[in-house]
Design an enzyme around this catalytic site. Sequence first.
Site, short mmCIF file in Angstrom:
data_model
loop_
_atom_site.label_atom_id
_atom_site.label_comp_id
_atom_site.label_asym_id
_atom_site.label_seq_id
_atom_site.Cartn_x
_atom_site.Cartn_y
_atom_site.Cartn_z
N VAL A 109 0.88 -1.17 0.00
CA VAL A 109 0.00 0.00 0.00
C VAL A 109 0.91 1.22 0.00
O VAL A 109 1.75 1.36 0.89
CB VAL A 109 -0.92 0.03 1.23
CG1 VAL A 109 -1.90 1.20 1.13
CG2 VAL A 109 -1.67 -1.28 1.40
N ARG A 116 7.98 8.20 -6.66
CA ARG A 116 9.06 7.23 -6.43
C ARG A 116 8.54 6.00 -5.69
O ARG A 116 8.84 4.86 -6.06
CB ARG A 116 10.18 7.91 -5.64
CG ARG A 116 11.39 7.03 -5.37
CD ARG A 116 12.47 7.84 -4.68
NE ARG A 116 13.56 7.01 -4.20
CZ ARG A 116 14.57 7.47 -3.47
NH1 ARG A 116 14.63 8.76 -3.17
NH2 ARG A 116 15.53 6.66 -3.06
N SER A 259 -2.99 7.18 3.45
CA SER A 259 -1.55 7.44 3.45
C SER A 259 -1.16 8.71 2.71
O SER A 259 0.02 8.95 2.48
CB SER A 259 -0.79 6.24 2.87
OG SER A 259 -1.08 6.08 1.50
N ARG A 296 13.87 6.43 -12.57
CA ARG A 296 13.14 5.18 -12.31
C ARG A 296 11.89 5.15 -13.19
O ARG A 296 11.17 6.13 -13.30
CB ARG A 296 12.77 5.09 -10.84
CG ARG A 296 12.16 3.76 -10.43
CD ARG A 296 12.40 3.50 -8.96
NE ARG A 296 13.81 3.31 -8.68
CZ ARG A 296 14.34 3.35 -7.45
NH1 ARG A 296 13.57 3.59 -6.41
NH2 ARG A 296 15.62 3.16 -7.27
N ARG A 323 -7.07 2.89 -4.15
CA ARG A 323 -7.98 3.11 -3.03
C ARG A 323 -8.54 4.52 -3.11
O ARG A 323 -7.81 5.51 -3.03
CB ARG A 323 -7.28 2.89 -1.68
CG ARG A 323 -8.23 3.10 -0.50
CD ARG A 323 -7.76 2.43 0.79
NE ARG A 323 -6.56 3.00 1.35
CZ ARG A 323 -6.10 2.71 2.59
NH1 ARG A 323 -6.76 1.86 3.35
NH2 ARG A 323 -4.98 3.25 3.02
N GLY A 440 -8.44 -4.70 9.54
CA GLY A 440 -7.47 -3.69 9.92
C GLY A 440 -7.65 -3.35 11.39
O GLY A 440 -8.60 -2.65 11.76
N PHE A 441 -6.77 -3.88 12.23
CA PHE A 441 -6.93 -3.74 13.68
C PHE A 441 -7.05 -2.29 14.13
O PHE A 441 -7.87 -1.95 14.98
CB PHE A 441 -5.76 -4.42 14.39
CG PHE A 441 -5.65 -4.07 15.86
CD1 PHE A 441 -6.49 -4.67 16.79
CD2 PHE A 441 -4.74 -3.13 16.30
CE1 PHE A 441 -6.40 -4.34 18.13
CE2 PHE A 441 -4.65 -2.80 17.64
CZ PHE A 441 -5.48 -3.41 18.56
N LEU A 442 -6.26 -1.40 13.55
CA LEU A 442 -6.17 -0.04 14.09
C LEU A 442 -7.45 0.75 13.84
O LEU A 442 -8.05 1.29 14.77
CB LEU A 442 -4.96 0.67 13.49
CG LEU A 442 -3.61 0.08 13.94
CD1 LEU A 442 -2.48 0.64 13.10
CD2 LEU A 442 -3.37 0.37 15.41
N PRO A 524 5.15 -3.25 4.42
CA PRO A 524 5.49 -1.82 4.32
C PRO A 524 6.50 -1.45 3.25
O PRO A 524 6.78 -0.27 3.07
CB PRO A 524 6.05 -1.52 5.71
CG PRO A 524 6.70 -2.80 6.12
CD PRO A 524 5.83 -3.89 5.56
N ASP A 615 -0.05 5.91 9.70
CA ASP A 615 -0.98 6.62 8.84
C ASP A 615 -2.16 7.06 9.70
O ASP A 615 -2.09 7.05 10.92
CB ASP A 615 -1.40 5.77 7.64
CG ASP A 615 -2.23 4.55 8.02
OD1 ASP A 615 -2.61 4.41 9.20
OD2 ASP A 615 -2.51 3.73 7.14
#
Length: 708
Positions: A109, A116, A259, A296, A323, A440-442, A524, A615
């Site tokens: 994610v 970048r 994010s 890149r 998303r 998503g626990f948080l 991550p 986030d």
Amino acid sequence: MRVDAGLARFIEERALPGTGIDPAQFWSGLSELAHVFGPRNRALLARRQDLQDRIDDWHRRHRNRPHDREGYKAFLKEIGYIAPEGGDFTIATANVDPEIARVPGPQLVVPSTNARFVLNAANARWGSLYDCLYGTDAMGLPLPSGGFDNGRGARVVSRTAVFLDETFPLTATSHGKAARYAVRDGALEVGGSALKEPGKFVGFTGAADNPDSILLRNHGLHVELVFDRSHPIGSQTSSGLADVRLESAMSAIIDCEDSVACVDAEDKVLAYGNWLGLMQGDLSERFEKGGRTITRALHGDRAFTAPDGTPFSVKGRALLLVRNVGHLMTNPAIHDRDGNEIFEGLMDAMVTTLIAMHDLRKDGGDRNSVTGSVYVVKPKMHGPDEVAFADEIFTHVEKVLGLPQYTVKLGIMDEERRTSVNLKECIRAGRNRVCFINTGFLDRTGDEIHTSMEAGAFSRKDFIKRKSWIIAYENQNVDIGLECGLAGKAQIGKGMWAVPDRMAAMLEQKIEHPRAGANCAWVPSPTAATLHALHYHKVDVLAVQQQLAAGGRRAYVDALLDIPLAAYQQWSPAQVRREVENNAQGILGYVVRWIDQGVGCSKVPDINDVGLMEDRATCRISAQHIANWMHHGVVGRDEVTAIMQRMAEVVDRQNAGDPLYRPMAPGFDGIAFQAACDLVFEGRVQPSGYTEPVLHARRLELKARARG
């Protein structure tokens, strides 16, 4: 409508050309979204608040009594919070790419505003196992320093040989001792030995008797053995094996939500522009690294020769999902005919789908979706009515853009309590589009605290994780997903590993996600994706899903209604202080970058200087936890203020090396510090406990001040 000039130029000069959609058609369709769907959106938000008000009142009337689960459940059904659960069904999602439907693997994610990072994520389909083992603590060794460490390199080669022997065992030798790899009569020969499972050899590059690489496959994931005798590593091995490359991030979510810090048209154009570059395939970024300028760009698909000599290709990029934002926020980029900001989720639906048409219209070359689908993850939906609304939104978008109905596939994030207790009905509401559910626990805990704010003081955060409801939540998500036929059609996901520098711990712990039946889980970084891919070689997730489906549900709604309140509240002043300090430091460390620098997700040092991926979800739970403790008298406002100021000094110290950083101390009067305090002191009255309204308002205030 009134549209920001910069956004209008982006749409008409960059996004529309090549899609076959003329500007009048697009703007007319978006106007209908704003003016027909906008009022319905507001009504859904009003329904959220009405239910919350009723729940608050129930808890106030039942406070300081033993929790009456049955009475509470009956009340929630009476007010419509818990919907009646219908009969069994199977989702009808069609034209789903194999990365979603059939091949379990890691998922990234990344913020859509950072080109970048976006490129790194798209290119993370393949990663060097040698590099990831050498450059991290994955082998239980400290991080490397200085020049190349031959001993460490030897351990990497040995560790990789163990992986190869476990995953692709040979009949008479070890990969670590193999002198030569060759292809003869369509079969792989390894130093006079062969694969015990010959079907795992699927391709090669170069000459058959002296290949440049060998392609193997296990549980749907590819592994490439790269040979180069001139390479520093390859020259030290008898076979010339120079690297082992793993298919890693099978999919990646390009995030326009949690994010990022997108508060106006300028920010939205940046996010949309990077998504456009991905869909057109021409996104690139130049940056300085190690005194060199690096460009890149996106990797192309990879060509191989099959065992029978026919050519084929393997995708070189992760399958990309986008998303969108949820139903809550509006954005000043566009105003409706009455002068109101339109809902950002409606804008995202129209623009991100339009942009994806550049991929859909390709008739060859590298494509994101080979099945003609667009994958949109829709977060923060509360219950089946809101999922049904999202389904209608995309039906309208498809009609305007001339796409077949259900071209857009929908990811449903199970992160709000009203979605968890109605998950089967939420999936039913999107049964023709569902391609993804996850936990998503948080965010889920943040919503748990806010929903039950009036019930009493919650446990400390570490203890909340140990409560029975969280296990029930995780199990029910998988079980209902399998019950609704997601296996073979959609992803069942698990949450983020939040400590990017601790790969040894991740290797030890995150294997529990595939063991739980999740065919994707968030990581991550590209490095973490390559290392997490090892878990999907060890665990046959599709077999696990079959076993779980045969066993039936392990958890039901009742278990989700056990509120994680603190049964024992005799905390010492030091315990209370430490808990609030930990929350406050995390809030401040995240918010100061969000407000001052527009960074929506980054590695933020915690109170112990351990870097954590932060986030808005992490910010939400911390702010709601302090607000809950203040509301129930565990800690007072003056003490929280003092702690916020002390933690601001800690965060200032942690960011002392950042030339863009603006210290919060000693004045404590900057917009960032004020925003962090708003999240705490006004947390109880924020809609669903979300951080977005405060963060957006304060970031816009800072940008306005900067413009003078």
